[in-house]
Design a protein around this motif. Sequence first.
Motif, PDB file in Angstrom:
ATOM      1  N   TYR A 175     -13.119 -41.221 -83.965  1.00  9.22           N
ATOM      2  CA  TYR A 175     -14.455 -41.209 -83.846  1.00  9.22           C
ATOM      3  C   TYR A 175     -15.151 -42.010 -84.782  1.00  9.22           C
ATOM      4  O   TYR A 175     -16.409 -42.116 -84.534  1.00  9.22           O
ATOM      5  CB  TYR A 175     -14.939 -39.719 -83.950  1.00  9.22           C
ATOM      6  CG  TYR A 175     -14.460 -38.832 -82.789  1.00  9.22           C
ATOM      7  CD1 TYR A 175     -13.957 -39.449 -81.543  1.00  9.22           C
ATOM      8  CD2 TYR A 175     -14.377 -37.549 -82.675  1.00  9.22           C
ATOM      9  CE1 TYR A 175     -13.395 -38.576 -80.666  1.00  9.22           C
ATOM     10  CE2 TYR A 175     -14.127 -36.718 -81.804  1.00  9.22           C
ATOM     11  CZ  TYR A 175     -13.373 -37.402 -80.808  1.00  9.22           C
ATOM     12  OH  TYR A 175     -12.958 -36.486 -79.705  1.00  9.22           O
ATOM     13  N   GLU A 214     -14.106 -38.728 -76.396  1.00 11.14           N
ATOM     14  CA  GLU A 214     -15.376 -39.758 -76.744  1.00 11.14           C
ATOM     15  C   GLU A 214     -16.633 -39.218 -76.428  1.00 11.14           C
ATOM     16  O   GLU A 214     -17.691 -39.185 -76.832  1.00 11.14           O
ATOM     17  CB  GLU A 214     -15.126 -41.011 -76.280  1.00 11.14           C
ATOM     18  CG  GLU A 214     -13.972 -41.739 -77.260  1.00 11.14           C
ATOM     19  CD  GLU A 214     -12.488 -41.497 -76.436  1.00 11.14           C
ATOM     20  OE1 GLU A 214     -12.545 -40.627 -75.407  1.00 11.14           O
ATOM     21  OE2 GLU A 214     -11.730 -42.336 -77.130  1.00 11.14           O
ATOM     22  N   THR A 228     -17.472 -36.273 -74.975  1.00 10.64           N
ATOM     23  CA  THR A 228     -17.953 -35.074 -75.666  1.00 10.64           C
ATOM     24  C   THR A 228     -18.483 -35.329 -76.924  1.00 10.64           C
ATOM     25  O   THR A 228     -19.608 -34.558 -77.284  1.00 10.64           O
ATOM     26  CB  THR A 228     -16.699 -34.312 -75.824  1.00 10.64           C
ATOM     27  OG1 THR A 228     -15.736 -34.239 -74.865  1.00 10.64           O
ATOM     28  CG2 THR A 228     -17.062 -32.836 -75.762  1.00 10.64           C
ATOM     29  N   LEU A 229     -18.212 -36.226 -77.843  1.00 10.24           N
ATOM     30  CA  LEU A 229     -18.878 -36.455 -79.232  1.00 10.24           C
ATOM     31  C   LEU A 229     -20.388 -36.906 -78.960  1.00 10.24           C
ATOM     32  O   LEU A 229     -21.334 -36.480 -79.505  1.00 10.24           O
ATOM     33  CB  LEU A 229     -18.027 -37.761 -79.822  1.00 10.24           C
ATOM     34  CG  LEU A 229     -18.646 -37.940 -81.153  1.00 10.24           C
ATOM     35  CD1 LEU A 229     -18.113 -36.818 -82.277  1.00 10.24           C
ATOM     36  CD2 LEU A 229     -18.016 -39.200 -81.684  1.00 10.24           C
ATOM     37  N   ALA A 240     -23.490 -34.923 -80.267  1.00 12.52           N
ATOM     38  CA  ALA A 240     -24.242 -35.495 -81.253  1.00 12.52           C
ATOM     39  C   ALA A 240     -25.719 -35.340 -80.659  1.00 12.52           C
ATOM     40  O   ALA A 240     -26.673 -35.352 -81.498  1.00 12.52           O
ATOM     41  CB  ALA A 240     -24.235 -37.195 -81.263  1.00 12.52           C
ATOM     42  N   LEU A 249     -10.235 -34.630 -84.179  1.00 14.23           N
ATOM     43  CA  LEU A 249     -11.310 -33.570 -84.503  1.00 14.23           C
ATOM     44  C   LEU A 249     -11.027 -33.245 -85.871  1.00 14.23           C
ATOM     45  O   LEU A 249     -12.074 -33.305 -86.819  1.00 14.23           O
ATOM     46  CB  LEU A 249     -11.543 -32.198 -83.626  1.00 14.23           C
ATOM     47  CG  LEU A 249     -11.935 -32.531 -82.172  1.00 14.23           C
ATOM     48  CD1 LEU A 249     -11.798 -31.373 -81.411  1.00 14.23           C
ATOM     49  CD2 LEU A 249     -13.517 -33.016 -82.157  1.00 14.23           C
ATOM     50  N   ALA A 270     -11.967 -36.227 -87.798  1.00 14.38           N
ATOM     51  CA  ALA A 270     -13.534 -36.474 -88.026  1.00 14.38           C
ATOM     52  C   ALA A 270     -13.997 -35.348 -88.821  1.00 14.38           C
ATOM     53  O   ALA A 270     -15.371 -35.791 -89.297  1.00 14.38           O
ATOM     54  CB  ALA A 270     -13.870 -36.472 -86.566  1.00 14.38           C
ATOM     55  N   LEU A 303     -19.806 -37.164 -89.480  1.00 16.34           N
ATOM     56  CA  LEU A 303     -19.262 -36.543 -88.189  1.00 16.34           C
ATOM     57  C   LEU A 303     -19.093 -35.054 -88.069  1.00 16.34           C
ATOM     58  O   LEU A 303     -19.025 -34.457 -87.322  1.00 16.34           O
ATOM     59  CB  LEU A 303     -17.834 -37.247 -87.593  1.00 16.34           C
ATOM     60  CG  LEU A 303     -18.179 -38.822 -87.558  1.00 16.34           C
ATOM     61  CD1 LEU A 303     -16.559 -39.246 -87.185  1.00 16.34           C
ATOM     62  CD2 LEU A 303     -18.693 -38.929 -86.181  1.00 16.34           C
ATOM     63  N   ILE A 355     -21.485 -32.751 -86.247  1.00 19.17           N
ATOM     64  CA  ILE A 355     -21.112 -33.061 -84.685  1.00 19.17           C
ATOM     65  C   ILE A 355     -19.957 -32.227 -84.113  1.00 19.17           C
ATOM     66  O   ILE A 355     -20.125 -31.569 -83.123  1.00 19.17           O
ATOM     67  CB  ILE A 355     -21.259 -34.607 -84.435  1.00 19.17           C
ATOM     68  CG1 ILE A 355     -22.580 -35.077 -85.051  1.00 19.17           C
ATOM     69  CG2 ILE A 355     -21.084 -34.875 -82.819  1.00 19.17           C
ATOM     70  CD1 ILE A 355     -22.791 -36.583 -84.774  1.00 19.17           C
ATOM     71  N   VAL A 356     -19.005 -32.771 -84.862  1.00 18.51           N
ATOM     72  CA  VAL A 356     -17.580 -32.138 -84.292  1.00 18.51           C
ATOM     73  C   VAL A 356     -17.380 -30.534 -84.429  1.00 18.51           C
ATOM     74  O   VAL A 356     -16.824 -29.974 -83.684  1.00 18.51           O
ATOM     75  CB  VAL A 356     -16.355 -32.942 -84.793  1.00 18.51           C
ATOM     76  CG1 VAL A 356     -16.459 -34.441 -84.593  1.00 18.51           C
ATOM     77  CG2 VAL A 356     -16.176 -32.687 -86.407  1.00 18.51           C
ATOM     78  N   MET A 404     -17.808 -28.967 -81.311  1.00 19.80           N
ATOM     79  CA  MET A 404     -16.845 -29.234 -80.162  1.00 19.80           C
ATOM     80  C   MET A 404     -15.734 -28.228 -80.453  1.00 19.80           C
ATOM     81  O   MET A 404     -14.908 -28.358 -81.630  1.00 19.80           O
ATOM     82  CB  MET A 404     -16.529 -30.646 -80.474  1.00 19.80           C
ATOM     83  CG  MET A 404     -17.608 -31.454 -80.135  1.00 19.80           C
ATOM     84  SD  MET A 404     -17.165 -33.350 -80.608  1.00 19.80           S
ATOM     85  CE  MET A 404     -15.772 -33.800 -79.651  1.00 19.80           C
TER      86      MET A 404
END
Length: 247
Positions: free
Chosen positions: A59, A100, A102-103, A107, A129, A132, A138, A141-142, A145
Amino acid sequence: MDSIIFYVSDSADGILAKQIAEKLHTEIVQEIPKDALYLCFDQEGLSLCKGKLSMRGDYTQMLSRILPGKLQHEKLVKAAKIKGIGEHPTAIDATAGMGEDTLILAAAGFHILMYEKDPVICLLLEDTLRRAAKEDKLAPIVARMQVVEGDSVTAMRACTTMPDLIYLDPMFPARTKSGLIKKKFQLLQQLESPASDGEDMLQAAISANPRKIVIKRPQKGEYLGGVKPSYSIPGKAIRYDCLLFPR
């Protein structure tokens, strides 16, 4: 598919390697058969390999796309906008793949359940993940997820909490010219074939009562399940079909 070959480098985390092998229900091998599709785990992470081809989620290569000032220009972000939602919008990515897209949604502020039915792709995604989360830019953000191994169609039909957004990205049918297919998809498509149950997937998504469904399609592709969207956001090679369900 049958149990995949799992090779571990001497530089890899031995404890994590054993955990991955247990999830795969396979043994760690010392030698790789010629032309075999296999997973390789080393100090850099988990990779899917065959011959000279190798792919690993990363990522950090997407950081330039999710910077403030650029994120809002992403067509997926435009497609995912929903009027009147709260500060912590929820989403389901029913076809996560390597995450990708989903990232990008994460975000943009979405908290996302990512469904991936293939156990090998799921492990690659979890490894992506995990790495990341060690990157300062990152990590927050992750953290939004969450990976779920399983069939999203079944999960959406049983969904009791209405998500704000459901994102569908059935893999496109393989192109006739192999040079047009990115290396990673050449490998991933050996694990998962392009989705052929588009109607079932869409109907399951509708049954989950989201505010909006966004579907990624080839620019000239047919509507998923034959359902005409409320509107579409076109791009050069793809478009995003948007179905609205006001509450």
